[in-house]
Write a protein that holds these residues in place. Structure first.
Motif, mmCIF file in Angstrom:
data_model
loop_
_atom_site.group_PDB
_atom_site.id
_atom_site.type_symbol
_atom_site.label_atom_id
_atom_site.label_comp_id
_atom_site.label_asym_id
_atom_site.label_seq_id
_atom_site.Cartn_x
_atom_site.Cartn_y
_atom_site.Cartn_z
ATOM 1 N N GLY A 496 0.688 -1.182 -0.069
ATOM 2 C CA GLY A 496 0.079 -0.127 -0.118
ATOM 3 C C GLY A 496 0.807 1.492 0.048
ATOM 4 O O GLY A 496 0.350 2.436 -0.500
ATOM 5 N N TRP A 498 3.199 1.890 -1.629
ATOM 6 C CA TRP A 498 3.714 2.294 -3.121
ATOM 7 C C TRP A 498 2.731 2.652 -4.136
ATOM 8 O O TRP A 498 2.771 2.811 -5.308
ATOM 9 N N ASP A 499 1.496 2.711 -3.832
ATOM 10 C CA ASP A 499 0.412 3.249 -4.470
ATOM 11 C C ASP A 499 0.510 4.515 -5.037
ATOM 12 O O ASP A 499 0.861 5.441 -4.358
ATOM 13 N N GLY A 500 0.483 4.696 -6.375
ATOM 14 C CA GLY A 500 0.656 5.856 -6.931
ATOM 15 C C GLY A 500 2.276 6.177 -7.271
ATOM 16 O O GLY A 500 2.476 7.265 -7.890
ATOM 17 N N SER A 543 -5.495 -5.163 -5.004
ATOM 18 C CA SER A 543 -5.376 -3.954 -4.754
ATOM 19 C C SER A 543 -4.163 -2.972 -5.383
ATOM 20 O O SER A 543 -4.276 -1.989 -5.937
ATOM 21 N N THR A 544 -2.964 -3.660 -5.368
ATOM 22 C CA THR A 544 -1.960 -3.272 -6.016
ATOM 23 C C THR A 544 -1.913 -3.128 -7.489
ATOM 24 O O THR A 544 -1.391 -2.301 -7.977
ATOM 25 N N LYS A 546 -4.637 -2.478 -9.301
ATOM 26 C CA LYS A 546 -5.293 -1.637 -9.508
ATOM 27 C C LYS A 546 -4.747 -0.204 -9.410
ATOM 28 O O LYS A 546 -4.895 0.690 -10.020
ATOM 29 N N ASN A 547 -3.935 -0.152 -8.143
ATOM 30 C CA ASN A 547 -3.639 1.155 -7.719
ATOM 31 C C ASN A 547 -2.244 1.469 -7.962
ATOM 32 O O ASN A 547 -1.622 2.769 -8.005
ATOM 33 N N PHE A 548 -1.208 0.491 -8.357
ATOM 34 C CA PHE A 548 0.107 0.774 -8.662
ATOM 35 C C PHE A 548 0.095 0.139 -10.164
ATOM 36 O O PHE A 548 0.574 1.028 -10.932
#
Length: 812
Positions: A496, A498-500, A543-544, A546-548
């Motif tokens: 989490g 590293w998101d973005g 989640s990763t 989708k977000n990273f």
């Protein structure tokens, strides 16, 4: 028991293929050798200094492998892998020799196999191109292989029948072996050679017209290995091998019918990475190759052999090279493809490139074996994730970084210098693997394995990662097919965090190492762990994605406790038995040998439970590399860490013969169902960074963390890019007979993909004082760099380079 007599090399139990047609890719163990073992650990090093503190940890050492501080601490989520390494030399605060990276490479690799075969892009369970019948040869191919087929006007019946029978026999043999010279597999970005060096009227391997050259095959065909031995290619999943000594860069081989051939596009996010690590080979670990360490330890009482540094210190160079030769062979790569796997992750250390004076590593030798691995992967259609596993000064202080003790990359007084050296090595590797001859085989690059992100800090680690990304993309270029996926380990900070990170990065991925076995220990049977991976890991990975962006589990295993010989390190004990020497106290729960390690006596229910756990892990992680393919025997003649060996699980029935069977094990509630953005796979927008993002992460960072605070880089030692660049040598090719192959016009690459990348390598600056790269967590004297301190650098290129020292550059 008495220690067995010292051996010049470690003999690993051979694992040949069975010829049982009912189980075409079954494996078996050779009978074990009934050796006992003992282990002597001296209390002092060669200078009379104590090796360990009262907890059994080397003085000044970081906590050893798999400790809680390097793991997730998020309310019970499973822990991530940490590892272990070694160092007991007194600190050296300055050296009198000059640091230089100038070197000359005169290394010759063994014959390089070639992979080329039939292509079939559709998903099929049956054996791919060869489905129920042999393929039909094209007329021009037949003519090339068998000569003229012009018909006589006078066709006597007897002669005609004879010729027909003869032709059918020859064609039948050729098709059965699938050994014809066919210009397939030449599409794609990698060269198909096009300049085989064959004489007119000959096949690719120089065989006269009318003869059959063995260059490709499917299940049941005969393979000639690069050492001249032969074995049967046993792959029930439609894989195709290809090897022609005069066409060594053809990429048509296919691991399985459902995996794209090397000359086809691997669709990340659609095609699954089902991989395995080749751990313990080019970067050794005691628990993976215990006999290597035990045998070298038996030759000395002055050094405690606990990592690669002390292995060389104890005189183990010859044993280490023999290990390179015997632990992993060409047959391992064939077996990996035959197990339904399509990727290998290969750890290497920085010493594959160079070693400076005072660094106890075997210089450059492992590179020659990595070249063999690239040959073998190409031959059997496997892609490689090349992982830079060990950096100068150590990035984590664990034994698989080369040296157990402190970590000194982006941390401590030498943290900047060691990071600068590491970035140079990343650049050198990226330039080699981005060459068109290699980029379709080495398709992922893990730039740093398991850095200590919690102590380094996410901002500094992000800055280092951005510079590593820039180095790789400078070598390869932006855009699909122009270089490897770049893999960033999460640094034990959690996905989490590293998101973005680096939006629009061209083919960047996150690397996570999820393990259950290094936190809370339990006596619960393996049958109770069937859904743990689904519950713990599936959501994180979705989640990763989708977000990273793309995320891969670079390591995981079947272990649910830390039982196993040397799993935590030599002499470190185990948590499960309450003997672990750090991060405790740990209560004694039971006996590892009887509770968890007696795999020869596991019943069917136990094996089924391990199978369920393995399938759940694969389904939850989706794209993965099991750690590890093989665990070698101890000197007792047996595997003593069975949960970590994929091969052993295949042999004994607790790992899946076909990893695709993992799909749906988690109830189809967790798999990622979206698509990656085009920039994540090298498409439109790839590499278009927001300047605000790159400016915030500019390299170098303003300060480096040290124990007790941080120090501005302007008072720490640093390097300047004035040195001659090191390039990695390509392979050389010889025929099976040992004679040079007919490849005079073959382009093997010069080690440097981008001639426009002309910056020099990092060299010392006059006026700076350089400490030992492994100095550890000490307060640096300040300032370390000023004109009053005119002192020679901390090291130079190994004397084996026979290269002059670099000229000292005047301070800016």
């Amino acid at each position: 028991m008495a220690q067995p007599p010292p051996s010049a090399h470690t003999v690993y139990t051979p694992l040949p293929l069975t010829t049982d047609d009912s189980q075409p890719n079954a494996l078996y163990n050779a009978p074990p050798s009934p050796h006992g073992s003992s282990f002597h650990v001296p209390t002092q090093d060669q200078d009379g200094l104590p090796y360990t503190d009262d907890m059994g940890i080397p003085m000044g050492a970081a906590q050893p492998r798999f400790l809680g501080r390097a793991l997730y601490d998020d309310g019970g989520a499973p822990s991530m892998r940490s590892s272990i390494a070694s160092s007991h030399n007194p600190y050296s605060h300055d050296r009198s020799s000059a640091y230089t990276t100038d070197s000359t490479y005169n290394l010759n690799a063994a014959p390089a196999p070639i992979s080329r075969g039939f292509t079939e892009s559709s998903y099929r369970d049956e054996p791919g191109f060869f489905v129920g019948e042999q393929p039909v040869r094209r007329r021009d191919e037949k003519g090339s292989a068998y000569g003229s087929t012009t018909k006589s006007r006078r066709r006597p019946i007897i002669i005609g029948v004879g010729i027909l029978v003869l032709l059918l026999a020859v064609v039948g043999v050729a098709l059965a072996l699938t050994v014809f010279k066919s210009k397939i597999g030449s599409s794609g970005s990698s060269p198909s050679s096009g300049s085989s060096g064959s004489a007119p009227g000959s096949t690719a391997s120089g065989t006269p017209a009318g003869k059959i050259a063995i260059v490709t095959g499917t299940d049941g065909s005969k393979v000639i290995a690069d050492d001249g031995s032969t074995f049967t290619y046993s792959n029930p999943y439609g894989g195709t091998w290809y090897w022609d000594e005069n066409d060594p860069f053809n990429n048509g081989a296919r691991a399985q019918s459902w995996t794209p051939a090397l000359n086809e596009t691997f669709r990340y996010g659609v095609d699954k990475i089902r991989g395995v690590n080749i751990g313990g080979w080019l970067v050794t670990e005691p628990f993976i190759v215990p006999a290597l360490y035990q045998n070298v330890q038996a030759t000395t009482t002055t050094v405690t052999v606990i990592d690669e540094w002390t292995l060389i210190q104890a005189g183990g160079s010859a044993a280490l090279e023999e290990h390179y030769k015997t632990f992993i062979t060409e047959q391992d790569f064939m077996q990996i493809a035959a197990a339904g796997l399509n990727y290998v992750r290969i750890p290497i250390g920085f010493w594959a490139i160079e070693v400076l004076d005072g660094e106890n590593f075997l210089p450059k030798t492992s590179w020659t074996y990595l070249l063999k691995a690239i040959q073998w992967a190409r031959k059997y259609g496997l892609r490689i994730n090349l992982d830079l596993h060990a950096l100068p000064g150590s990035q984590n202080g664990w034994n698989h970084s080369g040296r157990l003790g402190s970590f000194n990359v982006l941390y401590g007084p030498m943290g900047l210098v060691n990071a600068q050296r590491s970035l140079d090595y990343i650049r050198i590797i990226a330039e080699f693997i981005s060459q068109p001859e290699y980029r379709d085989v080495v398709t992922m690059f893990g730039v740093t394995n398991e850095p200590q992100g919690n102590q380094i800090g996410i901002d500094n680690l992000s800055s280092y990662y951005l510079q590593a990304y820039n180095n790789v993309r400078l070598a390869s270029g932006i855009g699909e097919g122009k270089g490897p996926f770049i893999s960033f380990h999460d640094g034990f900070l959690g996905l989490g965090k590293w998101d973005g990170f680096l939006p629009n990065a061209d083919r960047a991925s996150m690397d996570l190492h999820p393990y259950l076995c290094f936190s809370t220990q339990s006596t619960a049977p393996i049958s109770t762990y069937g859904t743990r991976p689904c519950d713990s890991w599936g959501g994180q990975f979705n989640s990763t994605m989708k977000n990273f962006g793309f995320v891969v589990a670079g390591e995981f295993s079947n272990a649910v406790t830390d039982c196993g010989l040397y799993v935590n390190g030599v002499g470190q004990g185990v948590r499960y038995e309450g003997t672990y020497t750090s991060d405790g106290p740990w209560p004694k729960l039971g006996n590892c040998a009887s509770d968890w390690l007696d795999y020869p006596n596991w019943d069917a229910a136990t094996k089924k439970a391990y199978m369920t756990f393995a399938l759940a892990s694969m389904d939850a992680l989706q794209n993965f590399f099991f750690w590890t393919w093989k665990v070698g025997n101890s000197t007792a003649g047996k595997v003593e860490a069975p949960h970590w060996s994929y091969q052993l699980g295949l042999e004994n029935g607790w790992m899946p013969r076909d990893p695709r069977s993992a799909a749906g094990q988690c109830g189809n509630t967790s798999p990622f169902v979206g698509t990656l953005s085009s920039w994540q796979t090298g498409g439109a927008g790839a590499g278009n960074f927001d300047p605000a993002v790159t400016n915030a992460l500019a390299w170098p960072p303003a300060a480096i963390s040290t124990p007790g605070g941080s120090f501005p880089i302007n008072i720490l030692p640093t390097l300047t890019p004035t040195g001659a660049v090191v390039t990695l040598p390509p392979p050389t090719f010889t025929s099976v007979s040992g004679q040079p192959a007919a490849t005079a016009s073959l382009n093997v690459g010069n080690g440097w993909a981008n001639p426009g990348d002309t910056a020099g390598m990092m060299k010392p600056i006059a006026g700076c004082k350089y400490l030992d790269p492994w100095i550890g967590p000490v307060q640096p004297p300040a300032p370390l760099c000023d004109n009053a301190r005119r002192q020679l650098p901390f090291g130079k290129a190994s004397t084996t380079d026979a290269a002059p020292a670099a000229t000292i550059t005047a301070p800016p």
